[in-house]
Structure formats: C-alpha cells, structure tokens
Design a protein around this motif. Structure first.
Motif, PDB file in Angstrom:
ATOM      1  N   MET A 121      62.352  -5.627 -55.355  1.00 33.45           N
ATOM      2  CA  MET A 121      62.694  -6.366 -54.160  1.00 33.45           C
ATOM      3  C   MET A 121      61.562  -7.295 -53.737  1.00 33.45           C
ATOM      4  SD  MET A 121      64.044  -5.067 -50.461  1.00 33.45           S
ATOM      5  CE  MET A 121      62.501  -4.463 -49.863  1.00 33.45           C
ATOM      6  N   SER A 122      60.430  -7.233 -54.388  1.00 30.92           N
ATOM      7  CA  SER A 122      59.298  -8.070 -53.989  1.00 30.92           C
ATOM      8  C   SER A 122      59.580  -9.555 -54.161  1.00 30.92           C
ATOM      9  CB  SER A 122      58.049  -7.670 -54.769  1.00 30.92           C
ATOM     10  OG  SER A 122      58.276  -7.862 -56.146  1.00 30.92           O
ATOM     11  N   ASP A 123      60.610  -9.887 -54.932  1.00 27.05           N
ATOM     12  CA  ASP A 123      60.932 -11.300 -55.106  1.00 27.05           C
ATOM     13  C   ASP A 123      62.039 -11.748 -54.152  1.00 27.05           C
ATOM     14  OD1 ASP A 123      62.845  -9.765 -56.408  1.00 27.05           O
ATOM     15  OD2 ASP A 123      63.220 -11.271 -57.939  1.00 27.05           O
ATOM     16  N   ILE A 124      62.351 -10.946 -53.144  1.00 25.77           N
ATOM     17  CA  ILE A 124      63.381 -11.275 -52.153  1.00 25.77           C
ATOM     18  C   ILE A 124      62.694 -11.531 -50.813  1.00 25.77           C
ATOM     19  CG2 ILE A 124      65.401 -10.411 -50.885  1.00 25.77           C
ATOM     20  CD1 ILE A 124      65.979 -10.944 -53.840  1.00 25.77           C
ATOM     21  N   GLN A 125      63.124 -12.590 -50.144  1.00 26.41           N
ATOM     22  CA  GLN A 125      62.619 -12.871 -48.800  1.00 26.41           C
ATOM     23  C   GLN A 125      63.772 -12.745 -47.805  1.00 26.41           C
ATOM     24  OE1 GLN A 125      61.115 -16.905 -48.646  1.00 26.41           O
ATOM     25  NE2 GLN A 125      62.495 -17.538 -50.271  1.00 26.41           N
ATOM     26  N   PHE A 126      63.457 -12.287 -46.604  1.00 33.82           N
ATOM     27  CA  PHE A 126      64.448 -12.101 -45.550  1.00 33.82           C
ATOM     28  C   PHE A 126      64.174 -13.138 -44.469  1.00 33.82           C
ATOM     29  CE2 PHE A 126      63.778  -8.085 -47.701  1.00 33.82           C
ATOM     30  CZ  PHE A 126      65.078  -7.777 -48.077  1.00 33.82           C
ATOM     31  N   VAL A 127      65.133 -14.026 -44.266  1.00 29.85           N
ATOM     32  CA  VAL A 127      64.917 -15.145 -43.356  1.00 29.85           C
ATOM     33  C   VAL A 127      66.086 -15.308 -42.398  1.00 29.85           C
ATOM     34  CG1 VAL A 127      63.457 -16.402 -45.001  1.00 29.85           C
ATOM     35  CG2 VAL A 127      65.914 -16.801 -45.003  1.00 29.85           C
ATOM     36  N   ILE A 128      65.774 -15.755 -41.193  1.00 34.97           N
ATOM     37  CA  ILE A 128      66.807 -16.109 -40.226  1.00 34.97           C
ATOM     38  C   ILE A 128      67.318 -17.491 -40.611  1.00 34.97           C
ATOM     39  CG2 ILE A 128      67.260 -16.642 -37.802  1.00 34.97           C
ATOM     40  CD1 ILE A 128      64.850 -14.797 -37.138  1.00 34.97           C
ATOM     41  N   SER A 129      68.619 -17.662 -40.563  1.00 33.93           N
ATOM     42  CA  SER A 129      69.170 -18.977 -40.878  1.00 33.93           C
ATOM     43  C   SER A 129      70.154 -19.428 -39.816  1.00 33.93           C
ATOM     44  CB  SER A 129      69.880 -18.969 -42.233  1.00 33.93           C
ATOM     45  OG  SER A 129      70.385 -20.266 -42.503  1.00 33.93           O
ATOM     46  N   GLU A 130      70.034 -20.705 -39.468  1.00 34.39           N
ATOM     47  CA  GLU A 130      71.004 -21.364 -38.598  1.00 34.39           C
ATOM     48  C   GLU A 130      71.578 -22.589 -39.301  1.00 34.39           C
ATOM     49  OE1 GLU A 130      68.923 -22.168 -34.958  1.00 34.39           O
ATOM     50  OE2 GLU A 130      68.729 -20.046 -34.478  1.00 34.39           O
ATOM     51  N   GLN A 131      71.226 -22.759 -40.585  1.00 36.74           N
ATOM     52  CA  GLN A 131      71.679 -23.906 -41.359  1.00 36.74           C
ATOM     53  C   GLN A 131      73.165 -23.744 -41.701  1.00 36.74           C
ATOM     54  OE1 GLN A 131      69.703 -26.535 -41.965  1.00 36.74           O
ATOM     55  NE2 GLN A 131      68.143 -25.453 -40.785  1.00 36.74           N
ATOM     56  N   PRO A 132      74.014 -24.682 -41.287  1.00 38.55           N
ATOM     57  CA  PRO A 132      75.455 -24.554 -41.547  1.00 38.55           C
ATOM     58  C   PRO A 132      75.803 -24.334 -43.016  1.00 38.55           C
ATOM     59  CG  PRO A 132      75.045 -26.352 -40.019  1.00 38.55           C
ATOM     60  CD  PRO A 132      73.707 -25.880 -40.504  1.00 38.55           C
ATOM     61  N   GLU A 133      75.082 -25.022 -43.921  1.00 38.14           N
ATOM     62  CA  GLU A 133      75.414 -24.851 -45.331  1.00 38.14           C
ATOM     63  C   GLU A 133      75.049 -23.458 -45.835  1.00 38.14           C
ATOM     64  OE1 GLU A 133      71.878 -26.856 -44.438  1.00 38.14           O
ATOM     65  OE2 GLU A 133      73.752 -27.822 -43.930  1.00 38.14           O
TER      66      GLU A 133
ATOM     67  N   GLY B  27      65.838 -19.569 -53.967  1.00 41.96           N
ATOM     68  CA  GLY B  27      66.737 -20.002 -52.903  1.00 41.96           C
ATOM     69  C   GLY B  27      68.149 -19.458 -52.974  1.00 41.96           C
ATOM     70  N   GLU B  28      68.457 -18.615 -53.981  1.00 44.43           N
ATOM     71  CA  GLU B  28      69.805 -18.042 -54.083  1.00 44.43           C
ATOM     72  C   GLU B  28      70.004 -16.992 -52.983  1.00 44.43           C
ATOM     73  OE1 GLU B  28      72.607 -15.469 -57.167  1.00 44.43           O
ATOM     74  OE2 GLU B  28      70.521 -15.869 -57.707  1.00 44.43           O
ATOM     75  N   ILE B  29      71.107 -17.102 -52.265  1.00 44.18           N
ATOM     76  CA  ILE B  29      71.447 -16.122 -51.228  1.00 44.18           C
ATOM     77  C   ILE B  29      72.103 -14.933 -51.916  1.00 44.18           C
ATOM     78  CG2 ILE B  29      72.850 -15.670 -49.179  1.00 44.18           C
ATOM     79  CD1 ILE B  29      72.560 -18.707 -48.553  1.00 44.18           C
ATOM     80  N   VAL B  30      71.457 -13.771 -51.828  1.00 48.66           N
ATOM     81  CA  VAL B  30      71.953 -12.573 -52.510  1.00 48.66           C
ATOM     82  C   VAL B  30      72.387 -11.491 -51.529  1.00 48.66           C
ATOM     83  CG1 VAL B  30      70.618 -13.064 -54.581  1.00 48.66           C
ATOM     84  CG2 VAL B  30      69.630 -11.603 -52.790  1.00 48.66           C
ATOM     85  N   GLY B  31      72.233 -11.761 -50.245  1.00 47.76           N
ATOM     86  CA  GLY B  31      72.662 -10.809 -49.230  1.00 47.76           C
ATOM     87  C   GLY B  31      72.601 -11.447 -47.865  1.00 47.76           C
ATOM     88  N   CYS B  32      73.323 -10.859 -46.939  1.00 43.26           N
ATOM     89  CA  CYS B  32      73.272 -11.334 -45.563  1.00 43.26           C
ATOM     90  C   CYS B  32      73.645 -10.201 -44.625  1.00 43.26           C
ATOM     91  CB  CYS B  32      74.196 -12.533 -45.344  1.00 43.26           C
ATOM     92  SG  CYS B  32      75.943 -12.154 -45.463  1.00 43.26           S
ATOM     93  N   ALA B  33      73.264 -10.369 -43.391  1.00 40.84           N
ATOM     94  CA  ALA B  33      73.589  -9.405 -42.339  1.00 40.84           C
ATOM     95  C   ALA B  33      73.369 -10.116 -41.012  1.00 40.84           C
ATOM     96  CB  ALA B  33      72.701  -8.174 -42.442  1.00 40.84           C
TER      97      ALA B  33
ATOM     98  N   TYR C  46      72.672  -7.436 -57.177  1.00 43.74           N
ATOM     99  CA  TYR C  46      71.381  -7.140 -56.553  1.00 43.74           C
ATOM    100  C   TYR C  46      71.376  -5.824 -55.780  1.00 43.74           C
ATOM    101  CZ  TYR C  46      69.742 -11.778 -57.769  1.00 43.74           C
ATOM    102  OH  TYR C  46      69.321 -12.877 -58.463  1.00 43.74           O
ATOM    103  N   ARG C  47      72.407  -5.023 -55.935  1.00 48.67           N
ATOM    104  CA  ARG C  47      72.477  -3.757 -55.202  1.00 48.67           C
ATOM    105  C   ARG C  47      71.518  -2.730 -55.772  1.00 48.67           C
ATOM    106  NH1 ARG C  47      79.007  -3.852 -54.632  1.00 48.67           N
ATOM    107  NH2 ARG C  47      79.046  -5.552 -53.124  1.00 48.67           N
ATOM    108  N   ARG C  48      71.230  -1.738 -54.955  1.00 49.54           N
ATOM    109  CA  ARG C  48      70.336  -0.623 -55.325  1.00 49.54           C
ATOM    110  C   ARG C  48      68.898  -1.083 -55.541  1.00 49.54           C
ATOM    111  NH1 ARG C  48      73.355   2.866 -53.292  1.00 49.54           N
ATOM    112  NH2 ARG C  48      75.268   3.441 -54.344  1.00 49.54           N
ATOM    113  N   GLN C  49      68.503  -2.123 -54.788  1.00 47.82           N
ATOM    114  CA  GLN C  49      67.134  -2.624 -54.874  1.00 47.82           C
ATOM    115  C   GLN C  49      66.451  -2.621 -53.509  1.00 47.82           C
ATOM    116  OE1 GLN C  49      66.766  -6.343 -57.091  1.00 47.82           O
ATOM    117  NE2 GLN C  49      68.634  -5.874 -58.217  1.00 47.82           N
TER     118      GLN C  49
END
Length: 167
Positions: A1-13, A51-57, A78-81
């Motif tokens: 998971m070290s190559d995943i970043q968690f970011v807030i997004s308000e970008q419509p796309e 930049g690939e979106i692999v999850g959201c919440a 990307y599950r179980r990571q």
C-alpha cells in the motif's frame, strides 16, 4: 500500500471516475445516486502515484457535528492491501478537521469486510435494524465518537428514527 496516496478530491472529473468505480462494484444492492454522491461533505480517493483511482470513500452530505460514512469501494485488483482501512483512517482525520464529533455507518449484515474495517478503526457496533427498503435485510449501525463529550446513545437514537430493531 506504500504506493497508494489518499487524497480529498473536489474535481468533477475525478468524482465522475469514482462514481464509475462505485457503479461497477460487485455487491451493488441499489444504484448510486450520482448527485447525492457529488454532494458529499468530503470524498477521499485512493490513487496510485500514476494517478489511477483504485478506491474511494466519502463522508456523506449533511451538516453539523454528525457525519455518515459511505460509498467505500476498492477496485477488485487492489483489495486485501489495506486500502479500505487507509480510506477509513483518512475519513476520520477529515471528519475531525471538519468539526464532526461523531461518525456513523450502516452496513448490511452479510458485509463482514466492512464491519471488520470499521471495528479495526475503533468504531463500536451499536445495534441491528431491519432495512427501510423493505428487503428484509439486517443492517448494523456503527459509530465512532471523536470527542469525549458526545452522548452517542442519544445521537444514535435520533438517527434511527422509527426503524424496527432486528432481534
């Protein structure tokens, strides 16, 4: 998971891509209302460094000191990571920054992965209620007090309204 970043997004796309991820989930019990999703208080994305979106919440729409968690999805590749846990931890951080005092979530009884995710993050199981959609499903209610001065019982009772408690 070290190559995943968690970011807030308000970008419509980006929100549109996150909505597509939710639409494609394999346990889609009911369709996503995209406008409701876009109106969330905060949407957190799990992205690769490419930049690939692999999850959201999200912390769903609402105001005040109570926040509802929802829309947690991780791409099947990307599950179980630990990504779901990372998304939940980031939502807790964001909730604190927004002045939210209690977070809650509702989870269908068969969704043991989401239940475990919340319990690992410190949430408390509160009670089971029957689904208001008339499906006969049992839905567990979970909460996390972000302040010691929260009357969780009173808040949770106000949230469930006239739902029928499962036995």
């Amino acid at each position: 998971m070290s190559d995943i970043q968690f970011v807030i997004s308000e970008q419509p796309e980006e929100l549109a891509l996150a909505a597509q991820l939710i639409d494609g989930r394999d346990d889609n019990a009911h369709p996503l209302d995209h406008q409701v999703f876009f109106d969330s208080r905060s949407v957190i994305l799990a992205k690769t460094f490419e930049g690939e979106i692999v999850g959201c919440a999200a912390i769903k729409a609402g105001k005040g000191t109570v926040g509802e968690l929802g829309y947690l999805v991780v791409s099947s590749h990307y599950r179980r990571q630990g990504i779901a846990q990372g998304l939940t931890q980031k939502r807790i951080e964001v909730a604190k920054a927004l002045g939210i005092l209690i977070l809650y979530a509702t989870i269908r009884a068969e969704n043991t992965s989401s239940q475990a995710n919340l319990l690992k993050a410190g949430f408390q199981f509160w009670r089971d209620y029957l689904s208001i959609r008339g499906t006969g499903n049992t839905v567990g209610w979970y909460y996390l007090a972000l302040s010691a001065n929260v009357d969780a019982e009173a808040i949770m009772l106000s949230l469930v309204g006239d739902r029928i408690q499962a036995v």
